[in-house]
Design a protein around this motif. Sequence first.
Motif, PDB file in Angstrom:
ATOM      1  N   ARG A  57     128.658  -3.084 -21.407  1.00 22.40           N
ATOM      2  CA  ARG A  57     129.084  -1.685 -21.255  1.00 22.40           C
ATOM      3  C   ARG A  57     129.808  -1.541 -19.943  1.00 22.40           C
ATOM      4  O   ARG A  57     129.592  -2.336 -19.026  1.00 22.40           O
ATOM      5  CB  ARG A  57     127.868  -0.752 -21.146  1.00 22.40           C
ATOM      6  CG  ARG A  57     127.314  -0.290 -22.431  1.00 22.40           C
ATOM      7  CD  ARG A  57     126.145   0.659 -22.195  1.00 22.40           C
ATOM      8  NE  ARG A  57     125.342   0.718 -23.394  1.00 22.40           N
ATOM      9  CZ  ARG A  57     125.586   1.548 -24.410  1.00 22.40           C
ATOM     10  NH1 ARG A  57     126.576   2.415 -24.351  1.00 22.40           N
ATOM     11  NH2 ARG A  57     124.827   1.523 -25.484  1.00 22.40           N
ATOM     12  N   SER A 190     126.647  -9.017 -15.767  1.00 20.78           N
ATOM     13  CA  SER A 190     126.701  -9.420 -17.181  1.00 20.78           C
ATOM     14  C   SER A 190     125.303  -9.790 -17.669  1.00 20.78           C
ATOM     15  O   SER A 190     124.887  -9.377 -18.757  1.00 20.78           O
ATOM     16  CB  SER A 190     127.652 -10.608 -17.362  1.00 20.78           C
ATOM     17  OG  SER A 190     128.925 -10.300 -16.856  1.00 20.78           O
ATOM     18  N   THR A 211     120.139 -15.575  -7.071  1.00 18.50           N
ATOM     19  CA  THR A 211     120.039 -14.475  -6.101  1.00 18.50           C
ATOM     20  C   THR A 211     119.683 -13.196  -6.860  1.00 18.50           C
ATOM     21  O   THR A 211     120.392 -12.830  -7.802  1.00 18.50           O
ATOM     22  CB  THR A 211     121.397 -14.249  -5.390  1.00 18.50           C
ATOM     23  OG1 THR A 211     121.913 -15.502  -4.963  1.00 18.50           O
ATOM     24  CG2 THR A 211     121.250 -13.326  -4.200  1.00 18.50           C
ATOM     25  N   LYS A 329     126.823  -7.127  -2.374  1.00 21.23           N
ATOM     26  CA  LYS A 329     127.329  -7.666  -3.627  1.00 21.23           C
ATOM     27  C   LYS A 329     127.484  -6.457  -4.538  1.00 21.23           C
ATOM     28  O   LYS A 329     126.849  -5.434  -4.312  1.00 21.23           O
ATOM     29  CB  LYS A 329     126.308  -8.617  -4.256  1.00 21.23           C
ATOM     30  CG  LYS A 329     126.231  -9.947  -3.557  1.00 21.23           C
ATOM     31  CD  LYS A 329     125.411 -10.916  -4.359  1.00 21.23           C
ATOM     32  CE  LYS A 329     125.482 -12.287  -3.695  1.00 21.23           C
ATOM     33  NZ  LYS A 329     125.094 -13.360  -4.577  1.00 21.23           N
TER      34      LYS A 329
HETATM   35  P1  NAP Z   1     128.425 -12.356 -11.073  1.00 20.95           P
HETATM   36  O1  NAP Z   1     128.134 -11.007 -10.604  1.00 20.95           O
HETATM   37  O2  NAP Z   1     129.249 -13.237 -10.229  1.00 20.95           O
HETATM   38  O3  NAP Z   1     127.046 -13.048 -11.407  1.00 20.95           O
HETATM   39  C1  NAP Z   1     126.954 -14.412 -11.664  1.00 20.95           C
HETATM   40  C2  NAP Z   1     125.526 -14.821 -11.549  1.00 20.95           C
HETATM   41  O4  NAP Z   1     125.411 -16.201 -11.843  1.00 20.95           O
HETATM   42  C3  NAP Z   1     124.962 -14.626 -10.142  1.00 20.95           C
HETATM   43  O5  NAP Z   1     123.647 -14.201 -10.263  1.00 20.95           O
HETATM   44  C4  NAP Z   1     125.063 -16.023  -9.557  1.00 20.95           C
HETATM   45  O6  NAP Z   1     124.188 -16.259  -8.511  1.00 20.95           O
HETATM   46  C5  NAP Z   1     124.699 -16.847 -10.779  1.00 20.95           C
HETATM   47  N1  NAP Z   1     125.156 -18.217 -10.724  1.00 20.95           N
HETATM   48  C6  NAP Z   1     126.427 -18.674 -10.602  1.00 20.95           C
HETATM   49  N2  NAP Z   1     126.434 -20.016 -10.612  1.00 20.95           N
HETATM   50  C7  NAP Z   1     125.148 -20.402 -10.738  1.00 20.95           C
HETATM   51  C8  NAP Z   1     124.510 -21.665 -10.789  1.00 20.95           C
HETATM   52  N3  NAP Z   1     125.211 -22.803 -10.720  1.00 20.95           N
HETATM   53  N4  NAP Z   1     123.170 -21.704 -10.922  1.00 20.95           N
HETATM   54  C9  NAP Z   1     122.463 -20.563 -10.992  1.00 20.95           C
HETATM   55  N5  NAP Z   1     123.001 -19.341 -10.940  1.00 20.95           N
HETATM   56  C10 NAP Z   1     124.332 -19.266 -10.813  1.00 20.95           C
HETATM   57  O7  NAP Z   1     129.145 -12.336 -12.513  1.00 20.95           O
HETATM   58  P2  NAP Z   1     129.026 -11.236 -13.670  1.00 20.95           P
HETATM   59  O8  NAP Z   1     127.615 -10.877 -13.917  1.00 20.95           O
HETATM   60  O9  NAP Z   1     129.810 -11.725 -14.825  1.00 20.95           O
HETATM   61  O10 NAP Z   1     129.733  -9.981 -13.053  1.00 20.95           O
HETATM   62  C11 NAP Z   1     130.966 -10.095 -12.333  1.00 20.95           C
HETATM   63  C12 NAP Z   1     131.528  -8.731 -12.090  1.00 20.95           C
HETATM   64  O11 NAP Z   1     132.099  -8.238 -13.288  1.00 20.95           O
HETATM   65  C13 NAP Z   1     130.534  -7.684 -11.683  1.00 20.95           C
HETATM   66  O12 NAP Z   1     130.175  -7.754 -10.342  1.00 20.95           O
HETATM   67  C14 NAP Z   1     131.284  -6.421 -12.052  1.00 20.95           C
HETATM   68  O13 NAP Z   1     132.247  -6.103 -11.090  1.00 20.95           O
HETATM   69  C15 NAP Z   1     131.983  -6.845 -13.328  1.00 20.95           C
HETATM   70  N6  NAP Z   1     131.157  -6.452 -14.469  1.00 20.95           N
HETATM   71  C16 NAP Z   1     131.050  -5.129 -14.704  1.00 20.95           C
HETATM   72  C17 NAP Z   1     130.266  -4.699 -15.731  1.00 20.95           C
HETATM   73  C18 NAP Z   1     130.149  -3.238 -15.961  1.00 20.95           C
HETATM   74  O14 NAP Z   1     131.076  -2.478 -15.837  1.00 20.95           O
HETATM   75  N7  NAP Z   1     128.998  -2.789 -16.267  1.00 20.95           N
HETATM   76  C19 NAP Z   1     129.569  -5.595 -16.517  1.00 20.95           C
HETATM   77  C20 NAP Z   1     129.698  -6.948 -16.256  1.00 20.95           C
HETATM   78  C21 NAP Z   1     130.500  -7.368 -15.218  1.00 20.95           C
HETATM   79  P3  NAP Z   1     124.624 -15.965  -6.989  1.00 20.95           P
HETATM   80  O15 NAP Z   1     124.589 -14.478  -6.836  1.00 20.95           O
HETATM   81  O16 NAP Z   1     123.642 -16.694  -6.186  1.00 20.95           O
HETATM   82  O17 NAP Z   1     126.035 -16.501  -6.830  1.00 20.95           O
END
Ligand code: NAP
Length: 535
Positions: A57, A190, A211, A329
């Motif tokens: 969402r 996500s 984290t 973050k």
């Molecule tokens: P993210 O915020 O970068 O989260 C990635 C997660 O994976 C983090 O918890 C990270 O840990 C972990 N991770 C990465 N490599 C890893 C590894 N080798 N081993 C263990 N854990 C690992 O990515 P995302 O959740 O896809 O979201 C990205 C951005 O997209 C969001 O910040 C937001 O801006 C946008 N988004 C928005 C929505 C919305 O509108 N609701 C929804 C989804 C995404 P670390 O924190 O330690 O790096």
Amino acid sequence: MNDVKDTSIWDVVVIGTGFAGMFMIYKLTQLGLKVLALEEATGVGGTWYWNRYPGARCDVESMEYSFSFSQELEQEWEWKDRYSTQSDILKYADHVADRFNLRRYIRFNSRVESANYDQTHRIWVLTTTSGDVYRGRYCVMATGTLSSINIPEFEGLDSYQGEWYTTGRWPHTKVDFTGKRVAIIGTGSSAIQSIPVIAKEAEHLTVFQRTPNYSVPAHNRPLETNEIDTVKRNYSSIREKARESQSGISYLKIGTQNAFDVSDNERDDQYQNRWEYGGTGITTAYMDIGTDENANNTAAEFVRRKIRGIVSDPVVAELLSPKNTIGCKRICVDTDYFETYNRENVSLIDVNETPIIRLVPHGLQTTDKTFNFDCIIFAIGFDAMTGALLAIDIRGKSGISLREKWEDGPMTYLGLSTEGFPNMFTITGPGSPSVLSNMITSIEQHVNWIANCITYIGSLGKEEIEATKEAEIDWTNQVEEIAQGTLRYTCNSWYVGANVPGKKRIFMPYAGGLSKYNEECKKVASAGYTGFSII
Ligand code: NAP
């Protein structure tokens, strides 16, 4: 009729047809320009085309996460929920494409591999992975900021015999988790959205956390007819307010006091009200939350208290409680995320304590034990802001490579243009508010600016516009300086590229707010595009 059969030189080639690319096509064709758009996917929508994971969402409210350029569109479209699902947003994107007849300008299944500037003819030459070549006087990169996914690089992935998925490239058909032992790696937005949904279906869900993240409840619900009507009646002033705000969102209440200007009780009441309202408002309750660590800690501790109150196992609650500053973050918005850890079929593994060593045929192995999984989900994020641009081999004047130029971090002027790459624009690129704002508000501002700029160059009878080195250095320094004044600068987030091994640590988005940024852009344009050389 598909106009893209023409093989001559296009006025503008747009790469990507998410919201940025679609509005760029609309705007340029309204100006009578000959436009071609190239899109890797089979449909429009960009991020919302690819990110189909369960629970996806938007966390900007639906009525504002939408285009403002057409009053008819605003009035006729009906959003269902306060925060829209991915599928509703994709329906909207499809509707926009159909309503404004945009598909005829788009060539789908076309992934651009290289973009070379032919300096002699002042033409961009774009080649796709299937070998098709297109030429355009201008090239607009509408490639998205969170579109280049991090590819899982876990040892043994090839040997794993179960199903595996990445949240950013989810299958188009439903993935059924019923009766399955599922792992999810990552706890960013996500994962936080998908964990509660998958937990309801799976036999068991194991979350691998590196984290912990701050997350606040969305309090999502269906929109009521009267509130839709009220917004529709007041759309023009709402949009104006959004454009003049820091974030591109009109409803976000920004505090006018510092956190310690009020008593502890008053502050907690304020946070509680914002928690009950839902969404990201906690981080904007006081002016200094984003800049002062002690002020920030009052909001951070409020959320940590909430986590301890929701999660019944104190050890799990502690593991889920973030230690870094809040908002440093990207804050997450959820539905029952922390509550999900009270389910018997959900467990949490801290990979700092017991790192993942490798994937094995039936699951994965940590330093502590081997887990069996039928399905592994990688929710490990994106190579944000620069990843999608640098995935293309972009070469400007004298064959200079953008990958090489940006080796030490992106350098742009206004986040719109980079020296050495004339007639190329980036929408929501590094150096612009982009991911720190409502993307659609930012996209509209950028697209309007680029369209005006192209019109201006044409009106002068000129052919080429390029950012000057001085303007670019000055802007990049400003972006850095503004960021240094915020706590966001201090975290290992994707804002600084810290999630991608080897990526140079640079704070990429412009943190000065959308309204200030917009003023800067207007100033440059109204003074005849200062900081650019025009020939
Ligand atoms: P993210 O915020 O970068 O989260 C990635 C997660 O994976 C983090 O918890 C990270 O840990 C972990 N991770 C990465 N490599 C890893 C590894 N080798 N081993 C263990 N854990 C690992 O990515 P995302 O959740 O896809 O979201 C990205 C951005 O997209 C969001 O910040 C937001 O801006 C946008 N988004 C928005 C929505 C919305 O509108 N609701 C929804 C989804 C995404 P670390 O924190 O330690 O790096």
